[in-house]
Structures are given as C-alpha cells and as structure tokens.
Design an enzyme around this catalytic site. Structure first.
Site, PDB file in Angstrom:
ATOM      1  N   ASP A  21       0.830  -1.208   0.000  1.00 18.76           N
ATOM      2  CA  ASP A  21       0.000   0.000   0.000  1.00 18.76           C
ATOM      3  C   ASP A  21       0.868   1.264   0.000  1.00 18.76           C
ATOM      4  O   ASP A  21       1.970   1.261   0.549  1.00 18.76           O
ATOM      5  CB  ASP A  21      -0.905  -0.020   1.241  1.00 18.76           C
ATOM      6  CG  ASP A  21      -2.048   0.967   1.116  1.00 18.76           C
ATOM      7  OD1 ASP A  21      -2.353   1.403  -0.012  1.00 18.76           O
ATOM      8  OD2 ASP A  21      -2.645   1.317   2.148  1.00 18.76           O
ATOM      9  N   GLY A  24      -0.161   5.421  -4.373  1.00 25.56           N
ATOM     10  CA  GLY A  24      -0.827   6.672  -4.733  1.00 25.56           C
ATOM     11  C   GLY A  24      -0.265   7.845  -3.939  1.00 25.56           C
ATOM     12  O   GLY A  24       0.038   8.907  -4.503  1.00 25.56           O
ATOM     13  N   ARG A  25      -0.102   7.642  -2.634  1.00 25.24           N
ATOM     14  CA  ARG A  25       0.432   8.722  -1.788  1.00 25.24           C
ATOM     15  C   ARG A  25       1.871   9.072  -2.173  1.00 25.24           C
ATOM     16  O   ARG A  25       2.275  10.225  -2.189  1.00 25.24           O
ATOM     17  CB  ARG A  25       0.369   8.313  -0.299  1.00 25.24           C
ATOM     18  CG  ARG A  25      -0.979   8.574   0.322  1.00 25.24           C
ATOM     19  CD  ARG A  25      -1.116   7.858   1.630  1.00 25.24           C
ATOM     20  NE  ARG A  25      -1.333   6.430   1.439  1.00 25.24           N
ATOM     21  CZ  ARG A  25      -1.206   5.521   2.411  1.00 25.24           C
ATOM     22  NH1 ARG A  25      -0.839   5.891   3.607  1.00 25.24           N
ATOM     23  NH2 ARG A  25      -1.442   4.254   2.154  1.00 25.24           N
ATOM     24  N   ASN A  69     -10.858  -2.755  -6.265  1.00 23.36           N
ATOM     25  CA  ASN A  69     -10.083  -1.753  -7.005  1.00 23.36           C
ATOM     26  C   ASN A  69     -10.708  -1.360  -8.354  1.00 23.36           C
ATOM     27  O   ASN A  69     -10.333  -0.351  -8.947  1.00 23.36           O
ATOM     28  CB  ASN A  69      -8.634  -2.218  -7.237  1.00 23.36           C
ATOM     29  CG  ASN A  69      -7.779  -2.166  -5.982  1.00 23.36           C
ATOM     30  OD1 ASN A  69      -6.818  -2.918  -5.833  1.00 23.36           O
ATOM     31  ND2 ASN A  69      -8.113  -1.281  -5.050  1.00 23.36           N
ATOM     32  N   GLU A 201       1.673 -13.566  11.879  1.00 23.49           N
ATOM     33  CA  GLU A 201       2.165 -12.387  12.598  1.00 23.49           C
ATOM     34  C   GLU A 201       2.000 -11.180  11.673  1.00 23.49           C
ATOM     35  O   GLU A 201       2.252 -11.286  10.466  1.00 23.49           O
ATOM     36  CB  GLU A 201       3.645 -12.564  12.956  1.00 23.49           C
ATOM     37  CG  GLU A 201       3.907 -13.696  13.922  1.00 23.49           C
ATOM     38  CD  GLU A 201       3.269 -13.465  15.291  1.00 23.49           C
ATOM     39  OE1 GLU A 201       3.205 -12.302  15.733  1.00 23.49           O
ATOM     40  OE2 GLU A 201       2.812 -14.456  15.901  1.00 23.49           O
TER      41      GLU A 201
HETATM   42  C1  FPP Z   1      -2.058   0.196  -3.271  1.00 26.27           C
HETATM   43  O1  FPP Z   1      -1.619   1.526  -3.284  1.00 26.27           O
HETATM   44  C2  FPP Z   1      -1.569  -0.481  -4.453  1.00 26.27           C
HETATM   45  C3  FPP Z   1      -2.354  -1.007  -5.422  1.00 26.27           C
HETATM   46  C4  FPP Z   1      -3.815  -0.952  -5.400  1.00 26.27           C
HETATM   47  C5  FPP Z   1      -1.755  -1.614  -6.618  1.00 26.27           C
HETATM   48  C6  FPP Z   1      -0.507  -2.385  -6.357  1.00 26.27           C
HETATM   49  C7  FPP Z   1       0.236  -2.512  -7.585  1.00 26.27           C
HETATM   50  C8  FPP Z   1       1.578  -2.571  -7.689  1.00 26.27           C
HETATM   51  C9  FPP Z   1       2.490  -2.601  -6.558  1.00 26.27           C
HETATM   52  C10 FPP Z   1       2.236  -2.596  -8.977  1.00 26.27           C
HETATM   53  C11 FPP Z   1       1.650  -3.499  -9.962  1.00 26.27           C
HETATM   54  C12 FPP Z   1       1.904  -4.895  -9.637  1.00 26.27           C
HETATM   55  C13 FPP Z   1       2.416  -5.745 -10.490  1.00 26.27           C
HETATM   56  C14 FPP Z   1       2.479  -7.163 -10.127  1.00 26.27           C
HETATM   57  C15 FPP Z   1       2.946  -5.322 -11.775  1.00 26.27           C
HETATM   58  P1  FPP Z   1      -2.692   2.675  -3.358  1.00 26.27           P
HETATM   59  O2  FPP Z   1      -2.862   3.057  -4.779  1.00 26.27           O
HETATM   60  O3  FPP Z   1      -3.934   2.260  -2.658  1.00 26.27           O
HETATM   61  O4  FPP Z   1      -1.943   3.809  -2.580  1.00 26.27           O
HETATM   62  P2  FPP Z   1      -2.574   4.912  -1.621  1.00 26.27           P
HETATM   63  O5  FPP Z   1      -3.148   4.176  -0.433  1.00 26.27           O
HETATM   64  O6  FPP Z   1      -1.393   5.741  -1.261  1.00 26.27           O
HETATM   65  O7  FPP Z   1      -3.578   5.654  -2.426  1.00 26.27           O
END
Ligand code: FPP
Length: 235
Positions: A21, A24-25, A69, A201
């Site tokens: 996570d 985006g931030r 998502n 854990e």
């Molecule tokens: C959460 O951050 C992340 C996701 C919803 C997507 C995760 C994807 C990747 C790490 C890259 C793609 C993966 C592969 C396997 C190519 P967020 O967008 O919710 O961040 P935020 O909480 O800061 O808004």
C-alpha cells in the site's frame, strides 16, 4: 551488513504475504500521477522478490489488485492492467532462469481474454520452478474466495470443515503465511487472505510501498523472528 546474519533460514518465515500500500500517496507527494506510483511499486516488488529469494523464503504473496479496485478511475484501472500484463511479459524468461514459480490468485471472470491467456501461459511455463513461489493476488477478494470455495465443496458433495475449506481456496498448495507485512501505515486487512492469516504475525510500517527496500524487508523479518508464536497454546 545484514541484520539477519546471526540467524539461520529455519528461523525465517517460510511464507510472507504483503499488502503493497501507498503507491498513490508516494506519487502525490512527488506531484506525479498515481500510476507513476504503481510503476515504481512494480520495481519495488522486483527488489523484494530478489531479496526474498536470496534469503531462502519459499513463498511470497502480494496484493496487486483487489476486487474492490475496479471502483477506481478507469484510467488508473487500465494502467494497472497494462502494467501487470507488461510485468508478466517481461518476467517470463527471467523467472524461468531464476527458478521462480509464478501463480495468480483471484477471480478470473472480469479479466480480459488476452490477460487470461497470458496468465495461463506463464503459470504453465513456470509450473516446475522450485526456488520460490511468487503468488500475485490479482482481482482478489478473500470473502469471494471463501464463498466460492464453499460453493464448490457443496457441488462436489464434500463435507464442510476447516481442512476442506482450506483445500478449496485458490492455490491451496501454498501454506498459510507466517508473516503479513502492510506498508503505508494502515492497520487493516482490506479483504486480503482472511482465512489464511488466522495465525499470521502482522507487521505494519508507515513506509510507502515504492520506498520500501531490502533493509526494511529484513527489519520486518527480524521483528517476526522475535515474536512468540503460540497458536492459541501456552508455553
Ligand atoms: C495500493 O496503493 C496499491 C495497489 C492498489 C496496486 C498495487 C500494484 C503494484 C504494486 C504494482 C503493480 C503490480 C504488479 C504485479 C505489476 P494505493 O494506490 O492504494 O496507494 P494509496 O493508499 O497511497 O492511495
């Protein structure tokens, strides 16, 4: 110098699950578009996978796209789909050469035909690789996984009990995670592996996923080593 140098592999978690996570931030903090954060997040995944492999971790599960998502702006959803497809294409030979098995856990229904084909091909191509299993949870939701598993048990006329439900989850050859890491500082599970993490854990760090590095990963493992796992028992 590694902070894990005094520990042998048998002390390490066999299976680590990660909620990646904070993409985006991370992008917002740098005045970039959110998708840039996902791109950087994919690079972080490469580094952490390499590190996990070199430490002898046997299974790494990561939450890349949840069933929730889809509610994000179409532009972002499309970008993640494209990034995932590019990732699969780019990693195919590299994973084979490094003996990395790749499996995808999640609902296959809403994915495009071309992505599905790619997923099936790469899973088949890497099915005999043994060094580490990378389990990418994509279009994944734990409640759907459990409900679908129970439906199948009923269809197959198999008794509903804990052991059988576990067997009917996605990629059930993978043992339950020993350690769950969440980056980005939120203390929640977000519908990730709810059944499988009953005794895992949990380690939460404020570090945003694109900034999470190999040393941070080692710190999470060290924290795990120092936990007292009792599984409901006493010592
Ligand atoms: C959460 O951050 C992340 C996701 C919803 C997507 C995760 C994807 C990747 C790490 C890259 C793609 C993966 C592969 C396997 C190519 P967020 O967008 O919710 O961040 P935020 O909480 O800061 O808004």
């Amino acid at each position: 110098m590694s902070i894990l140098k005094n520990y042998t592999k048998d002390k390490f978690p066999k299976h680590i699950a990660i909620i990646m996570d904070g993409n985006g931030r991370w992008a917002k903090n740098k005045s970039m578009i959110r998708t840039r954060g996902h791109e950087k997040g994919a690079e972080t995944l490469e580094n952490i996978l390499k590190k996990a492999r070199s430490l002898g971790i046997e299974y790494l599960s990561v939450y890349a796209f949840s069933t929730e998502n889809w509610k994000r702006p179409k532009l972002e959803v499309d970008a993640i789909m494209k990034l995932f497809s590019k990732y699969l294409e780019k990693k195919k030979e590299e994973f084979k050469n490094n003996d990395i098995r790749l499996v995808i856990s999640g609902n296959r229904e809403n994915l495009s035909k071309s992505l599905l084909k790619q997923i099936n091909e790469i899973e088949d191509y890497l099915k005999d690789c043994k060094k580490i299993v990378l389990n990418i949870c994509f279009n994944y939701g734990a409640r759907t996984e459990i409900v679908d598993g129970i439906k199948k048990l009923i269809e197959d006329k198999i008794e509903i009990n804990e052991e059988n439900i576990s067997k009917y989850l996605y990629n059930s050859f993978i043992p339950e995670p020993d350690l769950l890491i969440r980056t980005g500082g939120e203390f929640r599970l977000s519908n990730f592996l709810l059944w499988q993490i009953a005794y895992s854990e949990i380690y939460v760090t404020d570090i945003l996923w694109p900034d999470f590095n190999e040393d941070d990963f080692e710190k999470a493992i060290l924290s795990y080593i120092n936990r007292d796992r009792r599984f409901g028992n006493v010592k």
